[in-house]
Design a protein around this motif. Structure first.
Motif, mmCIF file in Angstrom:
data_model
loop_
_atom_site.group_PDB
_atom_site.id
_atom_site.type_symbol
_atom_site.label_atom_id
_atom_site.label_comp_id
_atom_site.label_asym_id
_atom_site.label_seq_id
_atom_site.Cartn_x
_atom_site.Cartn_y
_atom_site.Cartn_z
ATOM 1 N N PRO A 146 0.844 -1.197 0.000
ATOM 2 C CA PRO A 146 0.000 0.000 0.000
ATOM 3 C C PRO A 146 0.880 1.247 0.000
ATOM 4 O O PRO A 146 2.025 1.209 0.474
ATOM 5 C CB PRO A 146 -0.789 -0.127 1.303
ATOM 6 N N TYR A 147 0.361 2.329 -0.513
ATOM 7 C CA TYR A 147 1.195 3.528 -0.682
ATOM 8 C C TYR A 147 1.807 4.010 0.623
ATOM 9 O O TYR A 147 2.883 4.611 0.652
ATOM 10 C CB TYR A 147 0.377 4.669 -1.315
ATOM 11 N N TYR A 148 1.150 3.717 1.751
ATOM 12 C CA TYR A 148 1.689 4.250 3.004
ATOM 13 C C TYR A 148 2.882 3.461 3.523
ATOM 14 O O TYR A 148 3.457 3.828 4.548
ATOM 15 C CB TYR A 148 0.601 4.380 4.068
ATOM 16 N N ARG A 149 3.304 2.421 2.811
ATOM 17 C CA ARG A 149 4.594 1.806 3.114
ATOM 18 C C ARG A 149 5.737 2.680 2.618
ATOM 19 O O ARG A 149 6.886 2.501 3.036
ATOM 20 C CB ARG A 149 4.714 0.416 2.486
ATOM 21 N N PHE A 150 5.419 3.620 1.747
ATOM 22 C CA PHE A 150 6.448 4.465 1.164
ATOM 23 C C PHE A 150 6.628 5.777 1.922
ATOM 24 O O PHE A 150 7.367 6.649 1.481
ATOM 25 C CB PHE A 150 6.112 4.743 -0.305
ATOM 26 N N ILE A 151 5.943 5.925 3.054
ATOM 27 C CA ILE A 151 6.139 7.072 3.929
ATOM 28 C C ILE A 151 6.395 6.566 5.341
ATOM 29 O O ILE A 151 6.071 5.426 5.668
ATOM 30 C CB ILE A 151 4.923 8.039 3.910
ATOM 31 N N GLU A 152 6.979 7.425 6.171
ATOM 32 C CA GLU A 152 7.266 7.065 7.556
ATOM 33 C C GLU A 152 7.163 8.312 8.425
ATOM 34 O O GLU A 152 7.289 9.441 7.921
ATOM 35 C CB GLU A 152 8.651 6.442 7.673
ATOM 36 N N LEU A 184 2.427 13.956 19.156
ATOM 37 C CA LEU A 184 1.010 13.587 19.187
ATOM 38 C C LEU A 184 0.608 13.051 20.562
ATOM 39 O O LEU A 184 -0.482 13.361 21.068
ATOM 40 C CB LEU A 184 0.715 12.544 18.103
ATOM 41 N N GLU A 185 1.462 12.267 21.176
ATOM 42 C CA GLU A 185 1.172 11.766 22.526
ATOM 43 C C GLU A 185 1.049 12.923 23.515
ATOM 44 O O GLU A 185 0.154 12.938 24.364
ATOM 45 C CB GLU A 185 2.279 10.811 22.969
ATOM 46 N N LEU A 201 -6.777 8.198 4.620
ATOM 47 C CA LEU A 201 -5.887 8.994 5.457
ATOM 48 C C LEU A 201 -5.692 8.349 6.824
ATOM 49 O O LEU A 201 -4.572 8.238 7.330
ATOM 50 C CB LEU A 201 -6.442 10.411 5.609
ATOM 51 N N ARG A 202 -6.798 7.919 7.436
ATOM 52 C CA ARG A 202 -6.669 7.298 8.754
ATOM 53 C C ARG A 202 -5.826 6.025 8.678
ATOM 54 O O ARG A 202 -4.952 5.790 9.528
ATOM 55 C CB ARG A 202 -8.044 6.952 9.343
ATOM 56 N N GLU A 203 -6.066 5.208 7.669
ATOM 57 C CA GLU A 203 -5.321 3.961 7.525
ATOM 58 C C GLU A 203 -3.825 4.223 7.360
ATOM 59 O O GLU A 203 -2.999 3.453 7.863
ATOM 60 C CB GLU A 203 -5.843 3.158 6.334
ATOM 61 N N HIS A 227 1.333 3.249 10.755
ATOM 62 C CA HIS A 227 2.549 3.671 11.448
ATOM 63 C C HIS A 227 2.315 3.942 12.938
ATOM 64 O O HIS A 227 3.168 4.546 13.598
ATOM 65 C CB HIS A 227 3.121 4.914 10.772
ATOM 66 N N GLY A 228 1.163 3.513 13.444
ATOM 67 C CA GLY A 228 0.910 3.614 14.869
ATOM 68 C C GLY A 228 0.582 4.998 15.376
ATOM 69 O O GLY A 228 0.714 5.273 16.581
ATOM 70 N N LEU A 229 0.097 5.881 14.510
ATOM 71 C CA LEU A 229 -0.182 7.259 14.918
ATOM 72 C C LEU A 229 -1.671 7.587 15.008
ATOM 73 O O LEU A 229 -2.045 8.589 15.610
ATOM 74 C CB LEU A 229 0.473 8.240 13.932
#
Length: 220
Positions: free
Chosen positions: A95-101, A110-111, A130-132, A137-139
């Motif tokens: 998925p595309y969000y593997r290409f961001i960190e 955020l915590e 967006l949420r996914e 990344h656990g955020l």
């Protein structure tokens, strides 16, 4: 008084993932005759991505269509590489969000915001997932509201999008601190009354948030 903090995603909370392209090329090589180098992969994907990114900017990926959107793009990549990989497998595994960190300090910030009971939201010119993308990344658990342009129907810097965000949060714009890495987005948000700040991570300059740690001082 600031009661909510609104972030852009890319360039503020997230950045391009390091080392991912060689891994992706290795995965594709398993089902591509002759293999795939990272260099060839980038050359192949770049023009394809430009066309699909334009569809995102045109708000042509509403909720319910995203799987089809990415699968269609994956099919083009597979064809261009003369690969035997299945497009569905590509989308599922990459998925595309593997290409961001996350950028350095994003999770800690955020915590901290949640502990201080700020309302936290993310507004990004992106697809409905967006949420996914943050959950991967656990955020996501530290974010209360997600505003994807292709879900709400407004592309930043359209003022209607900023007004919708404020109305959804139930706050006045001046009660929202907003952080974005595009000058136009910041300028238009300020026109709507937001306390908006330009982010340029790693690039110190006047009136620029070059480190997420500076946000603590802005909010204190």
């Amino acid at each position: 008084m600031i009661r909510a903090v609104l972030f852009d995603r890319d360039g503020v909370l997230m950045r391009p993932a390091r080392g991912v392209w060689p891994q992706f090329a290795e995965w594709l090589s398993r089902c591509t005759p002759g293999g795939v180098t990272p260099e060839r992969l980038l050359r192949t994907i770049e023009p394809i991505w430009e066309r699909y990114a334009l569809e995102i900017r045109r708000l042509h990926v509403p909720p319910g269509t995203e799987d089809e959107f990415w699968t269609k793009m994956a099919a083009e990549i597979v064809r261009a590489l003369d690969s035997r990989c299945h497009p569905h497998d590509l989308v599922w595994s990459w998925p595309y969000y593997r290409f961001i960190e996350p950028v350095v300090g994003a999770r800690a910030l955020l915590e901290w915001l949640k502990l201080r009971e700020y309302v936290v939201a993310v507004y990004s010119n992106t697809t409905p997932s967006l949420r996914e993308s943050l959950a991967y990344h656990g955020l996501a658990d530290f974010v209360d509201h997600f505003f994807a342009s292709n879900t709400i129907g407004f592309l930043k810097p359209d003022g209607r999008g900023y007004r919708l965000v404020a109305e959804t949060l139930g706050l006045r714009p001046e009660e929202i601190a907003y952080f974005d890495d595009y000058e136009d987005n910041v300028r238009f948000a300020r026109r709507e009354g937001y306390r908006a700040y330009l982010v340029r991570l790693g690039q110190p300059g006047p009136e620029v948030v070059h480190d997420l740690d500076l946000i603590y001082d802005i909010l204190e």
